[in-house]
Structures are given as C-alpha cells and as structure tokens.
Design a protein around this motif. Structure first.
Motif, mmCIF file in Angstrom:
data_model
loop_
_atom_site.group_PDB
_atom_site.id
_atom_site.type_symbol
_atom_site.label_atom_id
_atom_site.label_comp_id
_atom_site.label_asym_id
_atom_site.label_seq_id
_atom_site.Cartn_x
_atom_site.Cartn_y
_atom_site.Cartn_z
ATOM 1 N N PHE A 7 0.953 -1.168 -0.023
ATOM 2 C CA PHE A 7 0.042 0.132 0.161
ATOM 3 C C PHE A 7 0.871 1.092 -0.069
ATOM 4 O O PHE A 7 1.547 1.534 0.798
ATOM 5 C CB PHE A 7 -0.899 -0.071 1.397
ATOM 6 C CG PHE A 7 -1.794 0.913 1.381
ATOM 7 C CD1 PHE A 7 -2.194 1.832 0.598
ATOM 8 C CD2 PHE A 7 -2.077 1.277 2.825
ATOM 9 C CE1 PHE A 7 -3.054 2.970 0.988
ATOM 10 C CE2 PHE A 7 -2.932 2.243 3.234
ATOM 11 C CZ PHE A 7 -3.444 3.130 2.225
ATOM 12 N N LEU A 8 1.032 1.919 -0.974
ATOM 13 C CA LEU A 8 1.834 3.002 -1.327
ATOM 14 C C LEU A 8 1.176 4.324 -0.636
ATOM 15 O O LEU A 8 0.085 4.722 -0.949
ATOM 16 C CB LEU A 8 2.038 3.362 -2.906
ATOM 17 C CG LEU A 8 2.748 2.161 -3.329
ATOM 18 C CD1 LEU A 8 3.188 2.492 -4.726
ATOM 19 C CD2 LEU A 8 3.950 1.618 -2.789
ATOM 20 N N VAL A 9 1.880 5.189 0.266
ATOM 21 C CA VAL A 9 1.408 6.382 0.545
ATOM 22 C C VAL A 9 2.553 7.461 0.359
ATOM 23 O O VAL A 9 3.890 7.037 0.499
ATOM 24 C CB VAL A 9 1.026 6.635 1.997
ATOM 25 C CG1 VAL A 9 -0.229 5.597 2.302
ATOM 26 C CG2 VAL A 9 2.032 6.243 3.160
ATOM 27 N N ASP A 10 2.267 8.782 0.237
ATOM 28 C CA ASP A 10 3.241 9.792 0.032
ATOM 29 C C ASP A 10 3.757 10.042 1.541
ATOM 30 O O ASP A 10 3.126 10.439 2.209
ATOM 31 C CB ASP A 10 2.838 10.979 -0.606
ATOM 32 C CG ASP A 10 3.910 12.039 -1.062
ATOM 33 O OD1 ASP A 10 4.845 12.248 -0.197
ATOM 34 O OD2 ASP A 10 3.584 12.832 -1.944
ATOM 35 N N ILE A 11 5.028 9.993 1.719
ATOM 36 C CA ILE A 11 5.637 10.236 3.076
ATOM 37 C C ILE A 11 5.455 11.774 3.359
ATOM 38 O O ILE A 11 5.617 12.068 4.622
ATOM 39 C CB ILE A 11 6.996 9.725 3.224
ATOM 40 C CG1 ILE A 11 7.499 9.646 4.734
ATOM 41 C CG2 ILE A 11 8.231 10.606 2.426
ATOM 42 C CD1 ILE A 11 8.920 8.950 4.884
ATOM 43 N N ALA A 40 10.638 9.350 0.081
ATOM 44 C CA ALA A 40 11.327 9.627 0.917
ATOM 45 C C ALA A 40 12.687 10.647 0.769
ATOM 46 O O ALA A 40 13.077 11.428 1.548
ATOM 47 C CB ALA A 40 12.065 8.426 1.693
ATOM 48 N N ASP A 41 13.112 10.637 -0.288
ATOM 49 C CA ASP A 41 14.127 11.457 -0.812
ATOM 50 C C ASP A 41 13.726 13.190 -0.966
ATOM 51 O O ASP A 41 14.534 13.939 -0.962
ATOM 52 C CB ASP A 41 14.594 11.373 -2.197
ATOM 53 C CG ASP A 41 13.445 11.158 -3.255
ATOM 54 O OD1 ASP A 41 13.541 12.041 -4.213
ATOM 55 O OD2 ASP A 41 12.625 10.480 -3.249
ATOM 56 N N LYS A 42 12.359 13.204 -0.978
ATOM 57 C CA LYS A 42 12.008 14.808 -0.744
ATOM 58 C C LYS A 42 12.221 15.401 0.384
ATOM 59 O O LYS A 42 11.597 16.470 0.783
ATOM 60 C CB LYS A 42 10.440 14.734 -1.394
ATOM 61 C CG LYS A 42 10.272 14.036 -2.822
ATOM 62 C CD LYS A 42 10.812 14.890 -3.826
ATOM 63 C CE LYS A 42 10.508 14.391 -5.185
ATOM 64 N NZ LYS A 42 11.245 14.931 -6.092
ATOM 65 N N LEU A 43 12.363 14.517 1.542
ATOM 66 C CA LEU A 43 12.409 15.072 2.773
ATOM 67 C C LEU A 43 13.933 15.176 3.355
ATOM 68 O O LEU A 43 14.708 13.988 3.001
ATOM 69 C CB LEU A 43 11.706 14.448 3.900
ATOM 70 C CG LEU A 43 10.016 14.272 3.814
ATOM 71 C CD1 LEU A 43 9.405 13.090 4.497
ATOM 72 C CD2 LEU A 43 9.620 15.708 3.944
ATOM 73 N N PRO A 44 14.333 15.740 4.296
ATOM 74 C CA PRO A 44 15.486 15.636 4.908
ATOM 75 C C PRO A 44 15.459 14.548 5.712
ATOM 76 O O PRO A 44 14.515 14.165 6.447
ATOM 77 C CB PRO A 44 15.717 17.078 6.014
ATOM 78 C CG PRO A 44 14.620 17.937 5.495
ATOM 79 C CD PRO A 44 13.634 17.274 4.707
ATOM 80 N N VAL A 69 10.777 4.664 1.269
ATOM 81 C CA VAL A 69 11.562 4.351 0.079
ATOM 82 C C VAL A 69 11.477 5.459 -0.658
ATOM 83 O O VAL A 69 10.884 6.602 -0.582
ATOM 84 C CB VAL A 69 10.715 3.344 -0.735
ATOM 85 C CG1 VAL A 69 10.714 2.029 -0.012
ATOM 86 C CG2 VAL A 69 9.505 3.520 -1.390
ATOM 87 N N SER A 70 12.719 5.449 -1.478
ATOM 88 C CA SER A 70 12.878 6.707 -2.476
ATOM 89 C C SER A 70 13.498 5.859 -3.980
ATOM 90 O O SER A 70 14.514 5.044 -3.872
ATOM 91 C CB SER A 70 13.958 7.577 -2.156
ATOM 92 O OG SER A 70 14.412 8.398 -3.229
#
Length: 102
Positions: A7-11, A40-44, A69-70
C-alpha cells in the motif's frame, strides 16, 4: 483472493481520504499489507522517522508496518524486496500445508 498488498502512501503528507478508504478496506477484510511510504528523498533524512511515526499514528498501525522508500535515492528497496521474499515464502508454506491436508 489477495494474499498481501503493498500500500503506497506519500511520506510528505498525512494519508489522503482515498488512502484511508483503502486502509479501512484492507483492515476490515483482513488483507495483510505493508505500507510503503514513497518519496522519502523529498524530505531531509532527519524528518523521515518523524513522518513515518506520524503516518503510523494517523492510520493506527505500528511503525514496523511502514517502509520508507525513494526510487531516486534507491533507499528502502532492499527492505521492500525482503518483505516480498517473506510474503512469498509464507504463501508457499501455506500452500504446502493446505496440500498436505487434502
């Protein structure tokens, strides 16, 4: 018959209304799932654990049910592949047990 759902969600955000509908469907129908928190790469890096905790609290699940994941940074891939291996092994063992009972 669904054996397991990834189940994919945007972190970066709390789950959407559609995410909640899907989660409720999986939960109410007793469908095993793993929540994959994408982008996950879009966040520090320092915020990833906090966001996972927030999503887990929002959906009322344990943090161990989420994998960050990223696709660009290639993080989390091994954890997802490991989970897939475990799901497939459990499914194979279940089928063998079912065949032995017939």
């Amino acid at each position: 018959m669904l054996k397991h759902v990834f189940f994919l969600v945007d972190i970066r955000h709390d789950p959407t209304a559609d995410d909640v509908v899907m989660y409720n469907y999986l939960f109410k129908n007793n469908v095993p799932y793993t929540i994959v928190a994408t982008k996950a790469d879009k966040l520090p890096k320092s915020q990833v654990k906090n966001r996972l905790r927030s999503i887990a609290n929002f959906l009322k699940v344990g943090e161990g049910n989420l994998i960050a994941v990223s696709s660009t940074a290639k993080t989390g891939k091994d954890m997802v592949l490991d989970r897939i291996d475990k799901v497939l092994a459990a499914h194979a063992a279940s089928e063998q047990a079912d065949e032995g009972q017939e």
